[in-house]
Every structure is written in structure tokens, then in C-alpha cells.
Design an enzyme around this catalytic site. Structure first.
Site, PDB file in Angstrom:
ATOM      1  N   GLU A  17       1.069  -1.197  -0.186  1.00 17.63           N
ATOM      2  CA  GLU A  17      -0.290  -0.052  -0.263  1.00 17.63           C
ATOM      3  C   GLU A  17       0.841   0.667   0.028  1.00 17.63           C
ATOM      4  O   GLU A  17       2.326   1.330   0.771  1.00 17.63           O
ATOM      5  CB  GLU A  17      -1.067  -0.314   1.605  1.00 17.63           C
ATOM      6  CG  GLU A  17      -2.566  -0.200   0.951  1.00 17.63           C
ATOM      7  CD  GLU A  17      -3.495   0.445  -0.033  1.00 17.63           C
ATOM      8  OE1 GLU A  17      -2.837   1.519  -0.258  1.00 17.63           O
ATOM      9  OE2 GLU A  17      -4.217   0.613   0.003  1.00 17.63           O
ATOM     10  N   ARG A 111      -7.428   2.555  13.588  1.00 21.53           N
ATOM     11  CA  ARG A 111      -6.115   3.118  12.702  1.00 21.53           C
ATOM     12  C   ARG A 111      -5.425   3.460  12.050  1.00 21.53           C
ATOM     13  O   ARG A 111      -7.221   3.736  10.590  1.00 21.53           O
ATOM     14  CB  ARG A 111      -4.858   1.563  12.819  1.00 21.53           C
ATOM     15  CG  ARG A 111      -5.580   0.217  11.130  1.00 21.53           C
ATOM     16  CD  ARG A 111      -4.767  -0.536  10.753  1.00 21.53           C
ATOM     17  NE  ARG A 111      -4.996  -0.958   9.938  1.00 21.53           N
ATOM     18  CZ  ARG A 111      -4.640  -0.392   8.427  1.00 21.53           C
ATOM     19  NH1 ARG A 111      -4.533   0.396   8.217  1.00 21.53           N
ATOM     20  NH2 ARG A 111      -5.289  -1.550   7.064  1.00 21.53           N
ATOM     21  N   ASN A 113      -4.626   4.049   7.991  1.00 16.96           N
ATOM     22  CA  ASN A 113      -4.885   4.005   6.715  1.00 16.96           C
ATOM     23  C   ASN A 113      -3.992   4.582   5.943  1.00 16.96           C
ATOM     24  O   ASN A 113      -3.025   5.327   5.751  1.00 16.96           O
ATOM     25  CB  ASN A 113      -6.430   3.222   6.826  1.00 16.96           C
ATOM     26  CG  ASN A 113      -6.387   2.953   5.357  1.00 16.96           C
ATOM     27  OD1 ASN A 113      -5.555   1.391   5.630  1.00 16.96           O
ATOM     28  ND2 ASN A 113      -7.085   2.705   4.087  1.00 16.96           N
ATOM     29  N   ASP A 218     -10.139   2.082  -3.295  1.00 14.09           N
ATOM     30  CA  ASP A 218      -8.837   2.031  -2.982  1.00 14.09           C
ATOM     31  C   ASP A 218      -7.996   3.204  -2.983  1.00 14.09           C
ATOM     32  O   ASP A 218      -8.583   4.591  -2.990  1.00 14.09           O
ATOM     33  CB  ASP A 218      -7.500   0.879  -3.012  1.00 14.09           C
ATOM     34  CG  ASP A 218      -7.347   0.152  -1.707  1.00 14.09           C
ATOM     35  OD1 ASP A 218      -7.330   0.803  -0.737  1.00 14.09           O
ATOM     36  OD2 ASP A 218      -7.691  -0.672  -1.403  1.00 14.09           O
TER      37      ASP A 218
END
Length: 311
Positions: A17, A111, A113, A218
Site C-alpha cells: 500500500e 487505525r 490507513n 482504494d
């Protein structure tokens, strides 16, 4: 259009990522989220280096810190850490925690990202609930910006899964993805003050007749002509989107499903680097080349330099 997709000589990532192209080192930095690792692909050496970040089990992004050699802002849980890494060693040291968000107990499963620096070097970072089965089941995340003196501002709340973001200075726009909304939202943006000026509008809606498709949007980047490139997690594609009319101009086909993000890089900023993951939401690993990092050439497009973060 004729384009070429090639797999880079990088190790497969559980969830690769957050690609960030660094012009200074001619390197692609990205993370391997659930291994707690930061990674670097060297364009000149055509090889990869990877490091474990301290004792962290999960990391979410890596962005070089402006004016500080070998220092990076790295997302660790709900904190942003300043990490020292020479780009080659197998371990990286957490030097300090810059700040933390969502300290209330109800956010304990949240959390950070995705994150990016805007063109002025301000950090934008969003949170999500650590997925425990239903991606669409919670909206406890938020989007934050960090200004001078580490002033943290909550920009948006009620976020399901904060994800891709990018900016167009010429049009004074910011683009943002909450994956659970299945769209890209466009905001008017003040670059001098680092402020979102309105509630935004939908640039493109990926739902199909009001229903969920077989993927979610995404990560995202932008080219020098203002076209958006949106990774389709589950779609085996990166979508080139015209934000003026919400049309998909091109579907870039990749040889695995879980496409996570993309960034332009290379000496001429004309290579689209694409990250992916092999860890499925059902707990089962996807077959190779899932988890690979790819380069796409021949797109006849160039990206914009990515900003380092000023912290």
C-alpha cells in the site's frame, strides 16, 4: 491505447500500500501493512529493500520528511511515528511519536490507513476500523490534516474506510475516497491555508444501479492533465477517470484482483507504479502474482512530483 504491465522484482506483499515516488532518491517507497514493514524499490538498481519498523505489527503509510535525510512519517496504529531508515537496512528505528488521534476507548480498534502530503507538504491522514469481517459495518473513521506546530484538525467524520486522496492545484481541487461510499468525492480546496472549502460533490460513483460492485475504490493518484487513477480493490484494474464528467477513460488491466494503490514515478514521471496484496478478506491467500508491485508504461501520461511531508 497500448500500454504494458510488468511485474517488478519485489517480494509479494500481504497488503502492499501507499506508494510514494521520491524524486531525490529515484525510489518507490511503500508499505507491507500486516508485516509491519516499509519497503523501497530502487529504479537505478532495479531491486527492493525492506525493513521491519521496530516492534510494530501493522503500518499504514510511509512519506519522506522534508529537509530530514532518511527520516519518514509512518502510520502505526492511531499514531504517526518519525522513523529513521537508511533505505537498505533490514530494520528501521522509531525515533519518536509525532502525534496520536482517537484516544477514546471506543476507537481502540481504529487505525490510520492511507495518507499523503498535499502539494505544500501538509500531512493528510485518515482512519478506519480494523476490519473484522464487514467492511461496511462501521463508520468510526475520520480524515485529519496536520498544520504548523503539529496542529491536528479533524476534517471529516463518519468515515468507513479512509483511503485515496490527491490534489489538482490548477483547479483548486482535492479528491478523496471513503471506500465504503464507493465513490470519489471532489472538494474545493484552499492551497494557501490547507482548508477544504465545501461539502464536496461526487466525481464518480462506482456503484452499479445503487448496488455494491465486486470491488471498492482504494488508493488514487493524478496525472499532469488532471485525470484521476483509482485502484479497484477486487477489480484487477486501475481506472483512469475524467473528473470533469465522471467517465472512465481507460481501465488498466492487472493480473491480480486486489489492486490497492498507484503512483507515477520514474525519471520522467511517466511510469505508473501499482501495488497489490495477496491476503484475502476471507483469510485465504490469493495466488501469485497477487501481492506483486507492477509498473505500467506506455500510458502517454505523466504524473506530478509527490510532496514530502513537513512535520
Amino acid at each position: 491505447m497500448s500500454y504494458k504491465v510488468e511485474k517488478l522484482p519485489t517480494a509479494p506483499a500481504h497488503i502492499g500500500e501507499g506508494p510514494h515516488w521520491d524524486i531525490e532518491t529515484q525510489s518507490l517507497y511503500f508499505i507491507d501493512a500486516y508485516r509491519g514493514m516499509i519497503r523501497r524499490y530502487s529504479y537505478d538498481e532495479k531491486r527492493e529493500y525492506a525493513a521491519k519498523v521496530g516492534k510494530e505489527n501493522v503500518v499504514s503509510f510511509i512519506i519522506p520528511v522534508d529537509g530530514a535525510r532518511n527520516k519518514f512519517a509512518v502510520g502505526v496504529g492511531r499514531r504517526v511515528a518519525i522513523v529513521a531508515w537508511d533505505g537498505k537496512s533490514p530494520t528501521a528505528e522509531v525515533e519518536r511519536i509525532a502525534f496520536e488521534v482517537e484516544t477514546d476507548n471506543k476507537y481502540q480498534l481504529n487505525r490510520f490507513n492511507d495518507a499523503k502530503a498535499d502539494p505544500k507538504g501538509r500531512l493528510f491522514a485518515g482512519t478506519m476500523r480494523e476490519i473484522d469481517g464487514d467492511l461496511f459495518g462501521y463508520r468510526l473513521g475520520a480524515l485529519y490534516s496536520v498544520g504548523e506546530g503539529l496542529t491536528v484538525t479533524k476534517l471529516r467524520s463518519n468515515i468507513g474506510l479512509s483511503n485515496g486522496m490527491t490534489w489538482n492545484e490548477a483547479k483548486e481541487k482535492m479528491y478523496y475516497i471513503d471506500s465504503t461510499d464507493l465513490n470519489v468525492r471532489e472538494f474545493r480546496y484552499n492551497f494557501e491555508e490547507g482548508k477544504i472549502l465545501d461539502d464536496g460533490c461526487i466525481t464518480i460513483d462506482f456503484s452499479e444501479d445503487g448496488k455494491r460492485p465486486n470491488f471498492v475504490p482504494d488508493g488514487m493518484t493524478i496525472d499532469s492533465d488532471g485525470f484521476l487513477y483509482v485502484a479497484g480493490f477486487g477489480a484487477s484494474k486501475v481506472f483512469k477517470v475524467n473528473p470533469d464528467n465522471g467517465k472512465v477513460e481507460l481501465s488498466i488491466e492487472l493480473p491480480c484482483e486486489q489492486i490497492t494503490s498507484c503512483a507515477f514515478g520514474g525519471p520522467n514521471l511517466d511510469i505508473l507504479y501499482v501495488t497489490s496484496g495477496y491476503m484475502g478478506r476471507d483469510g485465504k491467500d490469493k495466488p501469485a502474482p497477487a501481492g506483486a508491485t507492477f509498473q505500467v508504461t506506455g500510458l502517454q501520461a505523466k504524473g506530478l512530483p509527490m510532496a514530502k511531508v513537513k512535520l
